[in-house]
Design a protein around this motif. Structure first.
Motif, PDB file in Angstrom:
ATOM      1  N   LEU B 148      17.859  55.849  34.386  1.00  0.00           N
ATOM      2  CA  LEU B 148      19.017  55.034  34.757  1.00  0.00           C
ATOM      3  C   LEU B 148      18.702  54.013  35.842  1.00  0.00           C
ATOM      4  O   LEU B 148      19.239  52.898  35.838  1.00  0.00           O
ATOM      5  CB  LEU B 148      20.173  55.932  35.199  1.00  0.00           C
ATOM      6  N   ILE B 151      17.321  51.007  34.166  1.00  0.00           N
ATOM      7  CA  ILE B 151      18.372  50.259  33.457  1.00  0.00           C
ATOM      8  C   ILE B 151      19.251  49.496  34.462  1.00  0.00           C
ATOM      9  O   ILE B 151      19.611  48.335  34.239  1.00  0.00           O
ATOM     10  CB  ILE B 151      19.222  51.219  32.602  1.00  0.00           C
ATOM     11  N   MET B 155      19.832  45.485  34.575  1.00  0.00           N
ATOM     12  CA  MET B 155      21.134  44.858  34.372  1.00  0.00           C
ATOM     13  C   MET B 155      21.560  44.020  35.572  1.00  0.00           C
ATOM     14  O   MET B 155      22.153  42.946  35.414  1.00  0.00           O
ATOM     15  CB  MET B 155      22.177  45.927  34.064  1.00  0.00           C
ATOM     16  N   ALA B 159      22.033  40.160  35.269  1.00  0.00           N
ATOM     17  CA  ALA B 159      23.348  39.575  35.540  1.00  0.00           C
ATOM     18  C   ALA B 159      23.253  38.471  36.589  1.00  0.00           C
ATOM     19  O   ALA B 159      23.923  37.435  36.478  1.00  0.00           O
ATOM     20  CB  ALA B 159      24.321  40.659  35.996  1.00  0.00           C
ATOM     21  N   MET B 171      29.316  37.427  34.328  1.00  0.00           N
ATOM     22  CA  MET B 171      28.404  38.477  33.892  1.00  0.00           C
ATOM     23  C   MET B 171      28.252  39.572  34.938  1.00  0.00           C
ATOM     24  O   MET B 171      28.099  40.746  34.587  1.00  0.00           O
ATOM     25  CB  MET B 171      27.024  37.902  33.550  1.00  0.00           C
ATOM     26  N   ALA B 174      31.269  41.691  34.543  1.00  0.00           N
ATOM     27  CA  ALA B 174      31.191  42.447  33.293  1.00  0.00           C
ATOM     28  C   ALA B 174      30.234  43.629  33.425  1.00  0.00           C
ATOM     29  O   ALA B 174      30.519  44.729  32.936  1.00  0.00           O
ATOM     30  CB  ALA B 174      30.747  41.524  32.156  1.00  0.00           C
ATOM     31  N   VAL B 175      29.107  43.407  34.090  1.00  0.00           N
ATOM     32  CA  VAL B 175      28.138  44.486  34.281  1.00  0.00           C
ATOM     33  C   VAL B 175      28.715  45.565  35.188  1.00  0.00           C
ATOM     34  O   VAL B 175      28.582  46.766  34.912  1.00  0.00           O
ATOM     35  CB  VAL B 175      26.807  43.942  34.846  1.00  0.00           C
ATOM     36  N   LYS B 178      30.751  47.881  33.332  1.00  0.00           N
ATOM     37  CA  LYS B 178      30.007  48.725  32.386  1.00  0.00           C
ATOM     38  C   LYS B 178      29.339  49.925  33.059  1.00  0.00           C
ATOM     39  O   LYS B 178      28.865  50.853  32.380  1.00  0.00           O
ATOM     40  CB  LYS B 178      28.924  47.892  31.689  1.00  0.00           C
ATOM     41  N   LEU B 182      27.573  53.510  31.526  1.00  0.00           N
ATOM     42  CA  LEU B 182      26.122  53.705  31.575  1.00  0.00           C
ATOM     43  C   LEU B 182      25.728  54.957  32.335  1.00  0.00           C
ATOM     44  O   LEU B 182      24.748  55.610  31.998  1.00  0.00           O
ATOM     45  CB  LEU B 182      25.467  52.503  32.256  1.00  0.00           C
ATOM     46  N   GLN B 184      27.027  57.896  32.601  1.00  0.00           N
ATOM     47  CA  GLN B 184      27.492  59.215  32.161  1.00  0.00           C
ATOM     48  C   GLN B 184      26.342  60.217  32.277  1.00  0.00           C
ATOM     49  O   GLN B 184      25.224  59.908  31.915  1.00  0.00           O
ATOM     50  CB  GLN B 184      27.964  59.147  30.692  1.00  0.00           C
TER      51      GLN B 184
END
Lengths: 185, 185
Positions: B148, B151, B155, B159, B171, B174-175, B178, B182, B184
């Motif tokens: 994670l 990731i 991101m 962004a 962006m 938006a990220v 999210k 992501l 979880q």
DNA sequence: GTCTATATACGGATAGAC
DNA sequence: GTCTATCCGTATATAGAC
């Protein structure tokens, strides 16, 4: 291949690889074996006109390749995942046919000219729309598809960038594996 | 602020904003009001030594800012989401204190020198490790946290890049939205 | 440690013959 | 449309006085 095309494809390759400021016109004419006079005949406004043409060229070419790859699979999750894994597979073959990112150029254009920056944004919009169409045709709502196509664009671009810097495709593969979680309806 | 620091902070700002090739030493000495002789006294190996020093400086500074922001919230999901929204809020204030990306420099270094590329990778590893520590301290498994944090790094960097190119923070927001999906467990 | 003047090379661009 | 020679600015880097 005529002179115009020769200059354009050589310039596209060098600009994409090394960036705008690091690529000299002298390098382009040497590599493409065309005299400087021809370059200024075909691109009277010099370097900036040339780079604008290369950005548009790469944008269209890559868009068609994305479209083609996504059409190979009806399931969007699988199609996009396979597309990214394909990027990873072809990553180390860096030739004129394997250019999938304009990040470096786009970041440079921010401080070169508004007009070039706009050209890059148009390219990104083109790519995002290709993801959007795939999602729409697979039953995603317009709202969902808009949101997800932007996120997809971001992650793919980001993964290519990190892979280029690290010279390692780990991030591309990691992103591919994340696609199913991201694309939950 | 002494001469060494003055050169370094001015160089950091210009390199980060316009890139390596677009930033001349003449511009740096003019902007920092230091004579060229001093620059070569403090950085005998010239431009490449200077940019390496600025990359390290920015890397450390940003790492501390990430750490600080993440510490404000015990829940990692909320902490990281707030951190990204904070980036969006400060986005349009582009001064020497608001530099959160080395993407342009990092992409350029790929075709400048191996040594500079390594320096950039070290910076990215430093940032990724900061996310990793936050996730670990919140009960994520080592394996999950490794995956994670990469990731997240991707991101956030992505962004910021897209936001810079579009000159628009959509962006980033938006990220941020999210992040819960992501992260979880 | 600070500063100026200068060396040398290369950048983008142009002129003009063919 | 093609090609060469050349202009001029700016780039990095250095020399050497202070």
């Amino acid at each position: 291949m005529n002179t115009h095309e020769k200059i354009l494809t050589t310039a596209a390759f060098l600009f994409q690889k090394n960036g705008y400021h690091a690529t000299g016109l002298n390098e382009i004419i040497k590599e493409s074996a065309t005299p400087k006079g021809s370059l200024y005949y075909h691109f009277p406004n010099g370097k900036e006109e040339l780079v604008a043409a290369t950005i548009k060229l790469m944008g269209d070419k890559i868009q068609h390749q994305i479209e083609e790859e996504l059409a190979k699979n009806s399931d969007p999750v699988q199609a996009i995942k396979e597309f990214i894994l394909d990027l990873a597979r072809n990553f180390y073959e860096k030739d004129q046919e394997n250019c999938f990112s304009i990040s470096l150029l786009a970041l440079e254009t921010v401080s070169i000219s508004e007009s070039l920056r706009k050209t890059c944004i148009e390219v990104y919009d083109l790519w995002t729309d290709t993801y959007y169409q795939k999602l729409i045709s697979s039953g995603f709502s317009s709202e969902k598809a808009t949101e997800l196509s932007l996120i997809l664009q971001l992650m793919i671009e980001g993964a290519i960038t990190i892979s280029l810097i690290r010279n390692d495709t780990t991030m591309l593969v990691a992103v591919a594996e994340k696609i199913p979680i991201l694309l939950q309806k």
